[in-house]
Design an enzyme around this catalytic site. Structure first.
Site, PDB file in Angstrom:
ATOM      1  N   LEU A 137       0.854  -1.186   0.000  1.00 56.75           N
ATOM      2  CA  LEU A 137       0.000   0.000   0.000  1.00 56.75           C
ATOM      3  C   LEU A 137       0.888   1.233   0.000  1.00 56.75           C
ATOM      4  O   LEU A 137       1.995   1.212   0.552  1.00 56.75           O
ATOM      5  CB  LEU A 137      -0.895   0.027   1.248  1.00 56.75           C
ATOM      6  CG  LEU A 137      -1.986  -1.046   1.360  1.00 56.75           C
ATOM      7  CD1 LEU A 137      -2.653  -0.948   2.727  1.00 56.75           C
ATOM      8  CD2 LEU A 137      -3.013  -0.907   0.250  1.00 56.75           C
ATOM      9  N   ASP A 138       0.404   2.314  -0.606  1.00 55.10           N
ATOM     10  CA  ASP A 138       1.131   3.582  -0.558  1.00 55.10           C
ATOM     11  C   ASP A 138       1.368   3.972   0.899  1.00 55.10           C
ATOM     12  O   ASP A 138       0.576   3.622   1.786  1.00 55.10           O
ATOM     13  CB  ASP A 138       0.329   4.698  -1.237  1.00 55.10           C
ATOM     14  CG  ASP A 138       0.116   4.444  -2.721  1.00 55.10           C
ATOM     15  OD1 ASP A 138       0.883   3.666  -3.304  1.00 55.10           O
ATOM     16  OD2 ASP A 138      -0.830   5.032  -3.280  1.00 55.10           O
ATOM     17  N   MET A 139       2.414   4.720   1.137  1.00 54.27           N
ATOM     18  CA  MET A 139       2.766   5.111   2.494  1.00 54.27           C
ATOM     19  C   MET A 139       1.597   5.780   3.212  1.00 54.27           C
ATOM     20  O   MET A 139       1.338   5.513   4.385  1.00 54.27           O
ATOM     21  CB  MET A 139       3.977   6.062   2.476  1.00 54.27           C
ATOM     22  CG  MET A 139       4.433   6.480   3.872  1.00 54.27           C
ATOM     23  SD  MET A 139       5.998   7.380   3.870  1.00 54.27           S
ATOM     24  CE  MET A 139       5.514   8.927   3.110  1.00 54.27           C
ATOM     25  N   THR A 141      -1.621   5.543   2.494  1.00 52.47           N
ATOM     26  CA  THR A 141      -2.871   4.785   2.412  1.00 52.47           C
ATOM     27  C   THR A 141      -2.873   3.751   3.529  1.00 52.47           C
ATOM     28  O   THR A 141      -1.910   3.004   3.689  1.00 52.47           O
ATOM     29  CB  THR A 141      -3.021   4.087   1.050  1.00 52.47           C
ATOM     30  OG1 THR A 141      -3.089   5.076   0.015  1.00 52.47           O
ATOM     31  CG2 THR A 141      -4.295   3.254   1.008  1.00 52.47           C
ATOM     32  N   ARG A 238      -6.184   6.357  -7.024  1.00 46.80           N
ATOM     33  CA  ARG A 238      -6.012   7.813  -6.964  1.00 46.80           C
ATOM     34  C   ARG A 238      -5.947   8.418  -8.366  1.00 46.80           C
ATOM     35  O   ARG A 238      -6.550   9.461  -8.640  1.00 46.80           O
ATOM     36  CB  ARG A 238      -4.759   8.143  -6.160  1.00 46.80           C
ATOM     37  CG  ARG A 238      -4.806   7.631  -4.728  1.00 46.80           C
ATOM     38  CD  ARG A 238      -3.423   7.561  -4.098  1.00 46.80           C
ATOM     39  NE  ARG A 238      -2.826   8.872  -3.986  1.00 46.80           N
ATOM     40  CZ  ARG A 238      -1.547   9.094  -3.696  1.00 46.80           C
ATOM     41  NH1 ARG A 238      -0.725   8.048  -3.522  1.00 46.80           N
ATOM     42  NH2 ARG A 238      -1.084  10.308  -3.600  1.00 46.80           N
TER      43      ARG A 238
END
Length: 321
Positions: A137-139, A141, A238
């Site tokens: 996961l993105d940092m 998120t 996103r």
């Protein structure tokens, strides 16, 4: 050690080789790619090159990414929200601000560092005691991630991911309203030509991407969505929502902050600013994860509640409707 091989196609980007590789390896910074080139880990047609080399159609580019040094993979006593754990897997609820895996610029304080401290029964990944991240996961998120404890479980889950049998569902709050109550966004995603740190819907150097959505709630100037990833491109949700004209609330990279306020009616702008004061990242949470257990072969499903900042966003939006 990680290896990649690329054959330069007619429609590829023929700029410098470091730019070319960054478009092909979006999770690696150009600075680190330049370091790999300088250390001889990148060859073109079997020969060392400089970062200024411009690829030509038909060039064969090999990249070797050395294994992270062992001192980078240190166990750190970082609190973890463990949703489930058995002998083969662990499911955790990743908090906002935590990087999934060590990488240039984030060598420690990651989910992997925390797992090395928490988990005492790793069976080994590639012969070493380390966690096997099936996805990331993105940092900024939050949400659910499944991690394998053994090569066997990692191989099974990686294949399930490749075959799109692992179901990942997200909740997002967006600016504006989607045109339909449910739908599918299909648009190819690649590295942005304007900003190489970001992704974009583009036909150049892109890969197919599909996101399904359902509208869960409508507010006066925003909406709550449930989304399912069909593919798993970098920043996919996103980018797709921004492309659709409805960026994720709070998203600093894809138009979800000040830029989103410019087209609002005056009566909405004050509340929108208050919402942004309560969340400093994208309002996106991976709340549901379903997959076949690598040993029992039974379908397992896990869910996690919205984190506090997204609960506050929901509360403010509800009060404004």
């Amino acid at each position: 050690m990680e290896q990649h091989n690329f054959l330069v196609e007619p429609d590829d980007d023929f700029r410098r080789v470091d730019h070319y590789l960054q478009s092909k390896l979006p999770n690696i910074s150009r600075t680190y790619i330049q370091k790999l080139i300088a250390e001889g880990h990148v060859t073109v047609n079997g020969c060392d090159v400089r970062g200024s080399y411009r690829p030509h159609e038909g060039d064969e580019i090999d990249v070797v990414i050395p294994e992270l040094r062992e001192f980078h993979l240190v166990a750190q006593n970082i609190p973890l929200d463990v949703v489930f754990e058995d002998d083969e897997i662990i499911v955790v609820n990743k908090p906002v601000g935590m990087v999934s895996h060590p990488a240039p610029g984030h060598w420690d304080g990651t989910l992997v560092n925390a797992l090395l401290h928490h988990v005492k029964d790793f069976k080994g990944i590639s012969g070493k005691l380390r966690p096997g991240l099936v996805h990331r996961l993105d940092m900024e998120t939050s949400g659910l991630i499944v991690v394998a404890k053994s090569d066997k479980s990692l191989a099974f889950l990686a294949d399930e991911m490749k075959e799109r049998r692992i179901k990942r569902r997200y909740v997002a709050f967006i600016w504006g309203h989607m045109p339909e109550e449910n739908g599918t966004i299909e648009a190819p995603i690649g590295r942005s030509r304007k900003d190489r740190k970001r992704m974009a819907v583009t036909d150049s150097g892109s890969r197919p991407a599909t996101t399904k959505y359902d509208v869960i709630a409508q507010y006066e100037f925003a909406a709550k969505l449930e989304l399912q990833l069909v593919t798993g491109r970098t920043h996919q949700i996103r980018v797709h929502l921004a492309h659709a004209g409805h960026p994720v609330i709070g998203d600093p990279d894809y138009g979800g902050r000040e830029k989103a306020l410019r087209g609002m009616f005056d009566q909405h702008r004050a509340m929108a600013r208050e919402i942004l004061q309560n969340i400093d990242r994208q309002a996106l949470h991976a709340f549901k994860l379903s997959f076949m257990h690598p040993v029992s072969r039974l379908l397992v499903t896990f869910e996690s509640a919205l984190p506090g900042d997204m609960q506050q966003v929901e509360s403010l939006l509800s009060s404004s409707s």
